[in-house]
Scaffold this active site. Structure first.
Site, PDB file in Angstrom:
ATOM      1  N   HIS A   1      -4.080  -2.797  -8.094  1.00 24.66           N
ATOM      2  CA  HIS A   1      -5.285  -3.503  -7.640  1.00 24.66           C
ATOM      3  C   HIS A   1      -6.410  -2.544  -7.290  1.00 24.66           C
ATOM      4  O   HIS A   1      -7.545  -2.710  -7.731  1.00 24.66           O
ATOM      5  CB  HIS A   1      -4.940  -4.369  -6.432  1.00 24.66           C
ATOM      6  CG  HIS A   1      -6.033  -5.301  -6.028  1.00 24.66           C
ATOM      7  ND1 HIS A   1      -7.003  -4.954  -5.113  1.00 24.66           N
ATOM      8  CD2 HIS A   1      -6.322  -6.560  -6.429  1.00 24.66           C
ATOM      9  CE1 HIS A   1      -7.828  -5.973  -4.960  1.00 24.66           C
ATOM     10  NE2 HIS A   1      -7.441  -6.954  -5.742  1.00 24.66           N
TER      11      HIS A   1
ATOM     12  N   MET B   1     -13.772  -3.940  11.840  1.00 24.57           N
ATOM     13  CA  MET B   1     -14.703  -2.847  11.561  1.00 24.57           C
ATOM     14  C   MET B   1     -15.927  -3.410  10.855  1.00 24.57           C
ATOM     15  O   MET B   1     -15.882  -4.505  10.294  1.00 24.57           O
ATOM     16  CB  MET B   1     -14.051  -1.779  10.670  1.00 24.57           C
ATOM     17  CG  MET B   1     -12.925  -1.016  11.313  1.00 24.57           C
ATOM     18  SD  MET B   1     -12.317   0.317  10.219  1.00 24.57           S
ATOM     19  CE  MET B   1     -11.183   1.145  11.339  1.00 24.57           C
TER      20      MET B   1
ATOM     21  N   TYR C   1       0.877  -1.174   0.000  1.00 20.32           N
ATOM     22  CA  TYR C   1       0.000   0.000   0.000  1.00 20.32           C
ATOM     23  C   TYR C   1       0.911   1.220   0.000  1.00 20.32           C
ATOM     24  O   TYR C   1       1.681   1.427   0.940  1.00 20.32           O
ATOM     25  CB  TYR C   1      -0.907   0.014   1.231  1.00 20.32           C
ATOM     26  CG  TYR C   1      -2.045  -0.984   1.159  1.00 20.32           C
ATOM     27  CD1 TYR C   1      -3.314  -0.582   0.732  1.00 20.32           C
ATOM     28  CD2 TYR C   1      -1.861  -2.310   1.502  1.00 20.32           C
ATOM     29  CE1 TYR C   1      -4.362  -1.481   0.651  1.00 20.32           C
ATOM     30  CE2 TYR C   1      -2.897  -3.221   1.436  1.00 20.32           C
ATOM     31  CZ  TYR C   1      -4.143  -2.808   1.011  1.00 20.32           C
ATOM     32  OH  TYR C   1      -5.177  -3.704   0.941  1.00 20.32           O
TER      33      TYR C   1
ATOM     34  N   HIS D   1     -16.987  -1.823   4.096  1.00 20.01           N
ATOM     35  CA  HIS D   1     -15.622  -1.918   4.634  1.00 20.01           C
ATOM     36  C   HIS D   1     -15.583  -2.762   5.906  1.00 20.01           C
ATOM     37  O   HIS D   1     -16.343  -2.535   6.844  1.00 20.01           O
ATOM     38  CB  HIS D   1     -15.087  -0.522   4.945  1.00 20.01           C
ATOM     39  CG  HIS D   1     -13.712  -0.525   5.543  1.00 20.01           C
ATOM     40  ND1 HIS D   1     -12.575  -0.788   4.811  1.00 20.01           N
ATOM     41  CD2 HIS D   1     -13.285  -0.319   6.813  1.00 20.01           C
ATOM     42  CE1 HIS D   1     -11.509  -0.731   5.599  1.00 20.01           C
ATOM     43  NE2 HIS D   1     -11.923  -0.451   6.821  1.00 20.01           N
TER      44      HIS D   1
END
Length: 610
Positions: A255, A480, A223, A405
């Site tokens: 990606h 989360m 990342y 998410h």
């Protein structure tokens, strides 16, 4: 009609190998089927080297997908298909193979040992196979639902595409075992919404937020974070569209990408370009979390509705932006430069409404936890009728897009709208959700939320590989459950989430102590994560925790953008009472569908166009 051509043995003799790269054409038209006239609007590379490329076209009228697979370097065959989580075991497959004399195309499935079997119901139908300058092109189709127990039900959310490359001829399809193949996985949303493209303003301008020619690290996952800034004095504008910019040659490595706006509370942010998990990353970059744009592999341009735009620039808005690019590099390729990013389209002619982004789901708190060794543990967060009654305008809001998410153990996410105690419609659902594939998705239908409505977000987790409880929080090993909904007109309500009441959770720990020899410390000095870590996870403690989350009162976070709650009493709130629930999605079996072929389609070896 069979097209004559050299046999595979002749080709093998010519090249001195057991099998040559073969090109195939269909022997006969299948039930008069013809490919759709429209082009294939969606395209993704399947493998890291870019030798396999899949394009597709969705027909909601026929409930069918037409696929076009380009194989640039065909060996002895190819298999491509769908599976629940990206495994090649228990997968629904289309296979092209040769036995050394003839070539075949067929609908197949793999068992839990990875053995391939021909399906008795042939639902992948080959329409055309031809040589192109780029390689072998296969055109085939597949209904969304086949009602074949061996087939995958294609739904709106994430689809895990799997593939395998056959290196040598096989005497029969059943002789193939996926354990000996070069295989791979690609995630994508196949059923893209069929929404019309809105008109764009005449004064449209563009801005490119791009990685500055970075050297992609030679590791599987990276990342990359990059800080940039808007010009000094940049006035208020509306973003009306954005699209990806992917450096040529890196299509299989890039990606997904996101652009975040930093918090306006800070006057400046330090420059940075490096891995997001680097120890050198300035801590202040953690305050760049307001999403402006998000793209994932397979997605095309994102358009805002004609009457709304996402505001950026001007007073009260930070000039600093963070670009985050996820590189997926399983072949550990080194020396590749990249300048990928996102192109924003914006206008100074402000539209009628500001678009807003609202967080639904669970508060980031350790009081919401998943026991270890759970295959499908569900946690639910609420945006209650009390909060929407107070915070939404009388005419309500209109949700047009959504980004789901979770962290690493998330497997399924759904948000449902309830009105008057009855579930009314699904806002967004992904039954095959992957934390490794997150994008802002346009909704097929705009969902209107009125004051007094309830929004219920449920996440399903798999902690089969964990030995301790997984608690809620910001860390990647914590969890989360969030749905970032994109809507208009923007309101003051930025966060509408819940968590179990902390006092009731302490009652749970006291109960655990009464029924177990191993004690959980309930003293004030002990943190909730420490308490969960000491729970002995027998069936009683698991079931009681699940029951607690299903009946205990909640603490509501009905928050403005300043993180201040709307005025009112928000602790010890009762769970919303839902008297009627929507049915789970189920395959719709097409009535009177034409009988599919009983066996594989024979394809012949041919040169030139087919």
């Amino acid at each position: 009609m069979q097209v004559p051509g050299p046999s595979l043995r002749e080709a093998a003799s010519m090249y001195g190998t057991a099998v040559a790269v073969f090109l195939v054409i269909l022997v006969a038209a299948l039930q008069g089927s013809a490919p759709p006239e429209s082009p294939f609007p969606y395209r993704i590379p399947l493998d890291p080297e870019g030798t396999l490329e899949l394009s597709w076209n969705v027909s909601y009228v026929q409930e069918t997908i037409h696929f076009q697979l380009l194989v640039r370097e065909l060996k002895a065959g190819i298999l491509i298909g769908l599976s629940d989580r990206g495994e090649l075991e228990n997968a629904d497959l289309a296979v092209l193979w040769t036995d050394g004399d003839s070539a075949y195309f067929g609908d197949a499935w793999s068992d839990q040992r990875g053995q391939i079997h021909l399906d008795t119901q042939q639902d992948y139908q080959l329409l055309r196979a031809q040589r192109t300058p780029e390689g072998l092109s296969l055109l085939f189709k597949r209904p969304f639902a086949t009602c074949d127990p061996k087939d995958y039900f294609i739904e709106d959310g994430t689809v895990h595409l799997v593939y395998g490359i056959l290196e040598e001829p096989v005497r029969a399809l059943e002789a193939i075992n996926i354990s000996g193949l070069q295989t791979g996985l690609q995630r994508v949303q196949l059923l893209k919404p069929n929404v019309s493209i809105p008109a764009l303003p005449a004064d449209l301008r563009t801005m490119e937020i791009r990685a500055p020619g970075i050297l992609i690290p030679g590791q599987e996952t990276t990342y990359w974070c990059y800080i940039t800034e808007l010009p000094e004095g940049f006035p208020r504008h509306h973003i009306v569209m954005y699209e990806p910019i992917v450096t040529a040659g890196n299509e299989a490595l890039v990606h997904h990408m996101e652009v975040f706006q930093c918090a306006a509370a800070f006057e400046s942010f330090p420059a940075f370009s490096g891995p997001c998990d680097s120890k050198m990353k300035p801590e202040r970059l953690n305050y760049c979390r307001h999403v402006l744009a998000a793209w994932a592999l397979g997605a095309k341009a994102f358009y805002y509705p004609e009457e709304a735009g996402l505001a950026f620039g001007g007073p009260g808005s930070s000039r600093f932006l963070r670009l985050e690019v996820h590189y997926h590099n399983p072949l550990l390729i080194k020396g590749r430069r990249d300048s990928s990013g996102i192109r924003l389209y914006y206008t100074a002619t402000l539209r009628r409404f500001d678009a807003g982004i609202m967080e639904l789901g669970l508060v980031y708190t350790p009081v919401m936890a998943i026991p270890p060794q759970e295959a499908a543990f569900v946690l639910t967060g609420y945006c209650t009728d009390k909060c929407t009654q107070l915070a939404l305008p009388p005419s309500g809001i209109h949700i047009f897009a959504s980004q789901l998410h979770t962290h690493l153990t998330g497997r399924k996410v759904v948000t449902v709208l309830a009105r008057g105690g009855r579930e009314k419609e699904v806002v967004n659902r992904d039954d095959h959700y992957s934390p490794h594939f997150q994008e802002i998705r346009m909704l097929k239908k705009v969902v209107s939320v009125l004051p007094g409505d309830t929004l219920i977000t449920s996440c399903t987790y798999n902690t089969g590989d964990r030995k301790l409880a997984t608690v809620g929080g910001f860390g990647i090993l914590e969890e989360m459950c969030v749905n970032y909904v994109h809507y208009y007109p923007r309101t003051q309500l930025e966060l509408c989430k819940s968590a179990v009441d902390p006092g009731f959770l302490q009652k749970y720990f006291h109960l655990v102590n009464r029924f177990n020899s191993e004690e959980v410390c309930t003293c004030p000095r002990t943190s909730v994560p420490e308490q969960f870590a000491s729970v002995p996870w027998n069936s009683f403690n698991r079931q009681v925790l699940r029951a607690l989350y299903g009946f205990a009162p909640i603490a509501m976070h009905c928050n403005k953008s300043s993180a201040v709650r709307f005025q009112g009493e928000w602790n010890l709130q009762p769970l919303p009472e839902i008297t009627s629930r929507l049915e789970e999605p189920a395959p719709h079996c097409p009535p009177g569908r034409a009988q599919s072929p009983a066996g594989p389609t024979v394809v012949s070896i041919g040169g030139g166009e087919g």
